[in-house]
Design a protein around this motif. Structure first.
Motif, short mmCIF file in Angstrom:
data_model
loop_
_atom_site.label_atom_id
_atom_site.label_comp_id
_atom_site.label_asym_id
_atom_site.label_seq_id
_atom_site.Cartn_x
_atom_site.Cartn_y
_atom_site.Cartn_z
N ARG A 136 30.42 13.75 61.03
CA ARG A 136 30.23 13.42 62.45
C ARG A 136 31.27 14.11 63.32
NH1 ARG A 136 28.33 7.00 62.16
NH2 ARG A 136 26.45 7.41 60.94
N ASP A 137 31.45 15.39 63.06
CA ASP A 137 32.33 16.28 63.84
C ASP A 137 33.82 15.93 63.70
OD1 ASP A 137 30.13 17.72 64.86
OD2 ASP A 137 29.84 16.20 66.42
N LYS A 138 34.20 15.20 62.67
CA LYS A 138 35.59 14.83 62.49
C LYS A 138 36.06 15.20 61.08
CE LYS A 138 38.90 12.80 64.84
NZ LYS A 138 39.31 13.22 66.17
N GLU A 139 37.25 15.83 61.01
CA GLU A 139 37.84 16.15 59.71
C GLU A 139 38.15 14.84 58.98
OE1 GLU A 139 38.40 19.01 58.31
OE2 GLU A 139 38.35 20.52 59.88
N MET A 140 37.89 14.82 57.67
CA MET A 140 38.07 13.60 56.88
C MET A 140 39.37 13.58 56.07
SD MET A 140 35.66 11.33 57.36
CE MET A 140 35.79 11.73 59.11
N ALA A 141 40.33 14.45 56.42
CA ALA A 141 41.59 14.48 55.68
C ALA A 141 42.28 13.11 55.72
CB ALA A 141 42.51 15.55 56.25
N PHE A 142 42.22 12.42 56.84
CA PHE A 142 42.88 11.12 56.97
C PHE A 142 42.29 10.10 56.00
CE2 PHE A 142 39.19 10.42 59.56
CZ PHE A 142 38.93 9.06 59.48
N LEU A 143 40.98 10.22 55.73
CA LEU A 143 40.33 9.30 54.79
C LEU A 143 40.77 9.59 53.36
CD1 LEU A 143 38.37 7.03 54.17
CD2 LEU A 143 36.50 8.71 54.20
N VAL A 144 40.87 10.87 53.01
CA VAL A 144 41.37 11.25 51.68
C VAL A 144 42.78 10.70 51.49
CG1 VAL A 144 41.95 13.16 50.15
CG2 VAL A 144 39.95 13.33 51.64
N ARG A 145 43.61 10.86 52.53
CA ARG A 145 44.99 10.36 52.47
C ARG A 145 45.00 8.85 52.21
NH1 ARG A 145 46.27 11.92 57.03
NH2 ARG A 145 47.45 13.83 56.58
N LYS A 146 44.17 8.12 52.93
CA LYS A 146 44.13 6.65 52.80
C LYS A 146 43.66 6.23 51.42
CE LYS A 146 42.33 2.41 54.82
NZ LYS A 146 43.66 1.76 54.76
N GLU A 177 32.00 25.36 53.70
CA GLU A 177 33.15 26.26 53.72
C GLU A 177 34.35 25.48 54.25
OE1 GLU A 177 32.42 29.45 56.41
OE2 GLU A 177 32.11 28.15 58.15
N ALA A 178 35.53 26.08 54.09
CA ALA A 178 36.73 25.42 54.60
C ALA A 178 37.80 26.47 54.88
CB ALA A 178 37.27 24.41 53.59
N PRO A 179 38.47 26.38 56.05
CA PRO A 179 39.61 27.26 56.30
C PRO A 179 40.66 27.06 55.22
CG PRO A 179 38.99 26.04 58.28
CD PRO A 179 38.23 25.44 57.16
N ARG A 180 41.39 28.11 54.90
CA ARG A 180 42.38 28.05 53.83
C ARG A 180 43.38 26.90 54.02
NH1 ARG A 180 47.50 29.85 53.16
NH2 ARG A 180 48.17 30.40 51.04
N GLU A 181 43.87 26.73 55.25
CA GLU A 181 44.88 25.70 55.50
C GLU A 181 44.31 24.30 55.25
OE1 GLU A 181 46.16 26.44 59.47
OE2 GLU A 181 47.54 28.04 58.89
N GLN A 182 43.04 24.10 55.62
CA GLN A 182 42.41 22.80 55.41
C GLN A 182 42.20 22.54 53.92
OE1 GLN A 182 41.87 20.85 58.07
NE2 GLN A 182 41.18 19.13 56.82
N PHE A 183 41.81 23.58 53.20
CA PHE A 183 41.62 23.47 51.75
C PHE A 183 42.94 23.09 51.07
CE2 PHE A 183 41.61 25.24 47.47
CZ PHE A 183 40.38 24.79 46.98
N ILE A 184 44.02 23.75 51.47
CA ILE A 184 45.34 23.46 50.88
C ILE A 184 45.74 22.02 51.18
CG2 ILE A 184 47.81 24.00 51.01
CD1 ILE A 184 47.01 26.92 51.51
N LEU A 185 45.52 21.58 52.42
CA LEU A 185 45.88 20.21 52.80
C LEU A 185 45.12 19.19 51.96
CD1 LEU A 185 47.22 18.13 54.70
CD2 LEU A 185 45.20 18.33 56.17
N LEU A 186 43.81 19.37 51.83
CA LEU A 186 43.01 18.41 51.06
C LEU A 186 43.44 18.37 49.60
CD1 LEU A 186 39.57 19.25 52.68
CD2 LEU A 186 40.75 17.05 52.84
N HIS A 187 43.74 19.53 49.05
CA HIS A 187 44.23 19.58 47.67
C HIS A 187 45.56 18.83 47.56
CE1 HIS A 187 45.00 21.11 43.65
NE2 HIS A 187 46.21 21.44 44.06
#
Length: 451
Positions: free
Chosen positions: A90-100, A116-126
């Motif tokens: 829904r147009d929102k990055e879900m990194a905060f949910l992964v963190r929680k 697809e995912a930008p490199r920086e976003q991929f690194i963050l999620l990992h």
């Protein structure tokens, strides 16, 4: 059929067996946060048709709140969980949910689904702990392989490392070191085994050996973030702030979207007295938090405020007000803590009237919060408005008659306010409760002696 084809087929059968075993014998279950019907159809086809699992194996949810609710429900039922999350929902990055999830429900395996995912976003999620990534569209065989590898490491060395990590969690550091040593004897340059060995040494307080292991892991895998993170933690334990800062700033360059790390860097700069550099990282943390989720902004602002609370309460006030402005008209009960923090830093500046105004704003969100009424009472007392303070304390008692027993300091403050408001009976009762909680409370004894 060639021998290679036969071996590949046998290997794939192992992957299938791992998944079937997970769902049918180990109480496995999947939760899927997505609006992609093609992906849910793939999951259903894989589990029910291809693998022949007949029981209900997964639930689809549509919101973050539903995801957390479902996780709690299934964990309470003893399930082992796989959680599939759309990278952008829904147009929102879900990194905060992964963190929680990884912070509060660490046993869950998290899969990120994406095109697809930008490199920086991929690194963050990992870095936040995502266990695997599923790039859509994906073939069933590839999907099965990815899930199987995340459920259970397929190689013997990977399984040994998992065993060693479990030992670390249990505090069995010597045993973990022995297992890691076995792995390193088989594969001396395996960075994940070096990290486990370093963690074991750290648990045993053998910091020099831990340091060597972390450095070795970094040399074996220079693009791997974990060795630098481990070194930063080790320098933090040792109190070597400048070396810790050096590691953290390197990590920030490699993975610039990590909010928590920017906060850590800012905190260290505050401790070193460099507020200008601290603000650079704190502002960066707020910008990124705002991109992830509005609710996260309040949490981040409170962490920044805690760094400045004693050293520069005016600066802390600015960050807390910024967080509340970011929420606009979307304030909810989750923001009460931010209002409480704001009231505290205002009172530290002698702005007790402004503090009361902020507490009253919070009461519009949470009308029956006894903590807010208590804070208004304390702020009123700081302004020598003792009768007003006592009136608010009576509201506290009305909402929660056991609030006075929260801790000795609370009972003492309530007793002192009633004493200053000339309500001696209430003062005596609360001061006596204070002494029942702490018989050696000198201030309570002194006020009672004056009555």
């Amino acid at each position: 059929m060639s021998m290679e084809s036969v071996l590949a087929k046998m290997e794939f059968r192992k992957f299938e067996a791992s998944i079937v075993d997970f769902f049918s014998k180990k109480n496995g279950y999947a939760i899927v946060l997505t609006e992609d019907t093609n992906f849910t159809a793939l999951l259903r086809q894989t589990l029910n048709k291809h693998l022949g699992l007949r029981n209900k194996c997964f639930s689809q949810v549509s919101t973050v709140e539903e995801t957390i609710k479902q996780i709690r429900k299934e964990l309470a039922a003893g399930k082992k969980l796989l959680v599939f999350i759309e990278r952008i929902h829904r147009d929102k990055e879900m990194a905060f949910l992964v963190r929680k999830i990884k912070k509060d429900y660490s046993k869950c395996k998290v899969f990120i689904t994406m095109t697809e995912a930008p490199r920086e976003q991929f690194i963050l999620l990992h870095e936040l702990g995502a266990d695997n990534f599923i790039t859509k569209p994906i073939a069933i065989n590839t999907f099965i392989e990815k899930v199987a590898h995340s459920i259970k490491p397929q190689g013997k060395l990977g399984q040994l490392i998992d065993i060693a990590k479990t030992m670390l969690e249990q505090g069995a550091y010597e045993d973990a070191a022995n297992v890691a040593r076995t792995v390193l004897n088989a594969k001396p340059d395996l960075s994940s085994a070096m990290l486990v060995m370093g963690d074991a040494y750290k648990g045993l307080k053998k910091y020099e050996q831990a340091h060597k292991c972390y450095l070795g892991a970094g040399d074996s895998a220079p693009l791997f973030l974990d060795p630098l993170k481990k070194l930063a933690d080790l320098y933090g334990v040792a109190g070597v702030k400048k070396r810790q800062l050096d590691c953290l700033t390197k990590l920030d360059k490699m993975s610039p979207l990590n909010v928590e790390r920017k906060l850590d860097i800012g905190h260290i700069y505050v401790e070193l007295g460099n507020y200008v550099s601290a603000d650079v990282y704190f502002e960066g943390a707020l910008r990124q938090a705002n991109k992830e989720a509005l609710d996260y902004v309040g949490n981040v602002s409170q962490q920044i405020a805690s760094a400045y609370e004693k050293r520069d309460p005016a600066r802390a006030e600015q960050y807390l007000r910024k967080a509340l402005r970011a929420k606009g008209d979307n304030l909810d009960k989750g923001d009460v803590d931010t209002f409480n923090s704001l009231g505290i830093v205002l009172r530290k500046q002698g702005k007790w009237r402004q503090a009361i105004q902020e507490y009253k704003r919070a009461l519009q969100i949470s009308r029956r919060d006894e903590n807010l009424y208590y804070n208004i009472a304390v702020a009123s007392a700081e302004g020598k408005e003792f009768e007003q303070a006592a009136a608010y304390l009576r509201k506290v008692i009305q909402l929660n008659e056991n609030f006075v027993r929260t801790e000795p300091a609370v009972a003492y403050n309530m007793g002192l306010i009633f004493f200053r408001a000339s309500d001696l009976d209430m003062a005596k009762m609360h001061l006596q409760i204070c002494l029942s909680l702490d018989p050696n409370h000198a201030s309570a004894k002194k006020v009672l002696s004056l009555m």
